[in-house]
Design a protein around this motif. Structure first.
Motif, PDB file in Angstrom:
ATOM      1  N   GLY A  20       0.841  -1.185   0.000  1.00  0.00           N
ATOM      2  CA  GLY A  20       0.000   0.000   0.000  1.00  0.00           C
ATOM      3  C   GLY A  20       0.876   1.235   0.000  1.00  0.00           C
ATOM      4  N   PHE A  21       0.565   2.171  -0.900  1.00  0.00           N
ATOM      5  CA  PHE A  21       1.438   3.343  -1.069  1.00  0.00           C
ATOM      6  C   PHE A  21       1.520   4.180   0.197  1.00  0.00           C
ATOM      7  CE2 PHE A  21       2.319   7.697  -2.444  1.00  0.00           C
ATOM      8  CZ  PHE A  21       3.537   7.476  -3.051  1.00  0.00           C
ATOM      9  N   GLN A  22       0.384   4.396   0.884  1.00  0.00           N
ATOM     10  CA  GLN A  22       0.386   5.199   2.116  1.00  0.00           C
ATOM     11  C   GLN A  22       1.250   4.555   3.190  1.00  0.00           C
ATOM     12  OE1 GLN A  22      -0.878   8.120   2.786  1.00  0.00           O
ATOM     13  NE2 GLN A  22      -2.015   8.476   0.895  1.00  0.00           N
ATOM     14  N   ARG A  23       1.145   3.243   3.339  1.00  0.00           N
ATOM     15  CA  ARG A  23       1.942   2.538   4.358  1.00  0.00           C
ATOM     16  C   ARG A  23       3.420   2.561   4.010  1.00  0.00           C
ATOM     17  NH1 ARG A  23      -1.948  -2.655   4.974  1.00  0.00           N
ATOM     18  NH2 ARG A  23      -3.587  -1.626   6.166  1.00  0.00           N
ATOM     19  N   ARG A  24       3.719   2.400   2.737  1.00  0.00           N
ATOM     20  CA  ARG A  24       5.128   2.423   2.318  1.00  0.00           C
ATOM     21  C   ARG A  24       5.727   3.817   2.512  1.00  0.00           C
ATOM     22  NH1 ARG A  24       7.185  -1.996  -0.394  1.00  0.00           N
ATOM     23  NH2 ARG A  24       5.637  -3.569  -0.905  1.00  0.00           N
ATOM     24  N   LEU A  25       4.969   4.840   2.168  1.00  0.00           N
ATOM     25  CA  LEU A  25       5.452   6.202   2.362  1.00  0.00           C
ATOM     26  C   LEU A  25       5.671   6.490   3.850  1.00  0.00           C
ATOM     27  CD1 LEU A  25       6.122   8.804   0.844  1.00  0.00           C
ATOM     28  CD2 LEU A  25       3.756   9.520   1.213  1.00  0.00           C
ATOM     29  N   HIS A  26       4.723   6.072   4.677  1.00  0.00           N
ATOM     30  CA  HIS A  26       4.862   6.250   6.117  1.00  0.00           C
ATOM     31  C   HIS A  26       6.063   5.452   6.657  1.00  0.00           C
ATOM     32  CE1 HIS A  26       3.700   7.143  10.203  1.00  0.00           C
ATOM     33  NE2 HIS A  26       3.692   5.834  10.498  1.00  0.00           N
ATOM     34  N   GLY A  27       6.255   4.232   6.153  1.00  0.00           N
ATOM     35  CA  GLY A  27       7.399   3.421   6.576  1.00  0.00           C
ATOM     36  C   GLY A  27       8.719   4.059   6.210  1.00  0.00           C
ATOM     37  N   GLY A  28       8.796   4.657   5.013  1.00  0.00           N
ATOM     38  CA  GLY A  28      10.015   5.349   4.605  1.00  0.00           C
ATOM     39  C   GLY A  28      10.311   6.547   5.481  1.00  0.00           C
ATOM     40  N   LEU A  29       9.280   7.331   5.773  1.00  0.00           N
ATOM     41  CA  LEU A  29       9.473   8.511   6.628  1.00  0.00           C
ATOM     42  C   LEU A  29       9.851   8.131   8.055  1.00  0.00           C
ATOM     43  CD1 LEU A  29       6.563  10.788   5.361  1.00  0.00           C
ATOM     44  CD2 LEU A  29       9.015  11.022   4.919  1.00  0.00           C
ATOM     45  N   MET A  30       9.236   7.076   8.575  1.00  0.00           N
ATOM     46  CA  MET A  30       9.569   6.627   9.934  1.00  0.00           C
ATOM     47  C   MET A  30      11.013   6.119  10.006  1.00  0.00           C
ATOM     48  SD  MET A  30       7.135   7.353  11.869  1.00  0.00           S
ATOM     49  CE  MET A  30       7.623   6.475  13.320  1.00  0.00           C
ATOM     50  N   ASN A  31      11.431   5.413   8.971  1.00  0.00           N
ATOM     51  CA  ASN A  31      12.810   4.911   8.942  1.00  0.00           C
ATOM     52  C   ASN A  31      13.801   6.069   8.885  1.00  0.00           C
ATOM     53  OD1 ASN A  31      14.371   2.593   9.145  1.00  0.00           O
ATOM     54  ND2 ASN A  31      14.684   2.486   6.933  1.00  0.00           N
ATOM     55  N   VAL A  32      13.476   7.101   8.115  1.00  0.00           N
ATOM     56  CA  VAL A  32      14.338   8.281   8.047  1.00  0.00           C
ATOM     57  C   VAL A  32      14.400   8.953   9.414  1.00  0.00           C
ATOM     58  CG1 VAL A  32      14.473  10.632   7.100  1.00  0.00           C
ATOM     59  CG2 VAL A  32      14.058   8.703   5.586  1.00  0.00           C
ATOM     60  N   ARG A  33      13.255   9.118  10.054  1.00  0.00           N
ATOM     61  CA  ARG A  33      13.210   9.782  11.363  1.00  0.00           C
ATOM     62  C   ARG A  33      13.995   9.011  12.432  1.00  0.00           C
ATOM     63  NH1 ARG A  33       7.764  10.301  14.632  1.00  0.00           N
ATOM     64  NH2 ARG A  33       8.707   8.618  15.796  1.00  0.00           N
ATOM     65  N   ASN A  34      13.948   7.684  12.370  1.00  0.00           N
ATOM     66  CA  ASN A  34      14.608   6.872  13.391  1.00  0.00           C
ATOM     67  C   ASN A  34      16.102   6.688  13.155  1.00  0.00           C
ATOM     68  OD1 ASN A  34      12.184   6.507  14.734  1.00  0.00           O
ATOM     69  ND2 ASN A  34      11.708   4.610  13.643  1.00  0.00           N
ATOM     70  N   ARG A  35      16.546   6.594  11.907  1.00  0.00           N
ATOM     71  CA  ARG A  35      17.933   6.212  11.633  1.00  0.00           C
ATOM     72  C   ARG A  35      18.859   7.359  11.228  1.00  0.00           C
ATOM     73  NH1 ARG A  35      20.736   2.659  12.745  1.00  0.00           N
ATOM     74  NH2 ARG A  35      21.581   2.172  10.717  1.00  0.00           N
ATOM     75  N   VAL A  36      18.332   8.380  10.556  1.00  0.00           N
ATOM     76  CA  VAL A  36      19.200   9.425   9.998  1.00  0.00           C
ATOM     77  C   VAL A  36      19.959  10.215  11.059  1.00  0.00           C
ATOM     78  CG1 VAL A  36      19.185  11.577   8.657  1.00  0.00           C
ATOM     79  CG2 VAL A  36      18.037   9.556   7.793  1.00  0.00           C
TER      80      VAL A  36
END
Length: 191
Positions: A42-58
């Protein structure tokens, strides 16, 4: 020797900030792709997953880059001060020492391995930089050799209409006049 870099005390801060920025930009790109791929469908879930990963790891990635850049620059400045010269060996030794220091918590074997990898990596970077500089210098030397006075054709033997002055105007058939150095110079026709 690099003339565009800051003097040594400020170089540490400059390199630390540059490494942090590079870590933030590259980390954002890579972590957004990784988070997007690993999220549920699902595009919304994938977009949210990408943003969460950026927020947690960057932030962690950027901090690690900043520590590496600051430590590398501090060791390089110390070597420049001790050796009284600025050459590629400072960067190579700084890369090796930085790799060793950052791996110091994991034991001697890991320190030696990290120092070796850091030294080899910086040796490759410096080697490619030297090769690129030499290739550029050779092409620059060939380019300037084209414009040396000895390599220019003799314009006196050409017919008057084929000879051009510096302004692009044809050189007149006026007699050759010596200048103050007793060198014969063609008189350029006025516009």
């Amino acid at each position: 020797m690099e003339y565009t870099r800051e003097p040594c005390p400020w170089r540490v801060v400059d390199d630390c900030g540059g490494a942090f920025t590079m870590g933030a930009i590259c980390g954002t790109l890579f972590q957004s792709v990784i988070g997007f791929r690993n999220a549920p469908s699902g595009f919304q879930r994938r977009l949210h997953g990408g943003l969460m990963n950026v927020r947690n790891r960057v932030p962690q990635i950027s901090g690690n880059f900043a520590v590496w850049g600051g430590l590398f620059s501090a060791i390089e400045c110390t070597l420049i001060h001790w050796r009284h010269k600025e050459d590629p060996w400072n960067s190579i030794l700084s890369g090796a020492l930085t790799g060793g220091v950052l791996a110091s918590r994991t034991g001697i074997t890991s320190m030696i391995g990290s120092a070796t990898v850091g030294g080899i990596f910086l040796a490759l970077v410096e080697g490619f930089g030297i090769i690129a500089t030499r290739l550029h210098a050779d092409s620059f030397a060939q380019h300037t050799r084209l414009y040396e006075m000895e390599n220019l054709p003799d314009l006196i033997e050409l017919p008057p209409k084929a000879r051009l002055g510096f302004s692009g105007a044809p050189i007149s058939d006026a007699p050759i006049q010596p200048n103050s150095n007793n060198v014969e110079v063609d008189v350029i026709a006025g516009r």
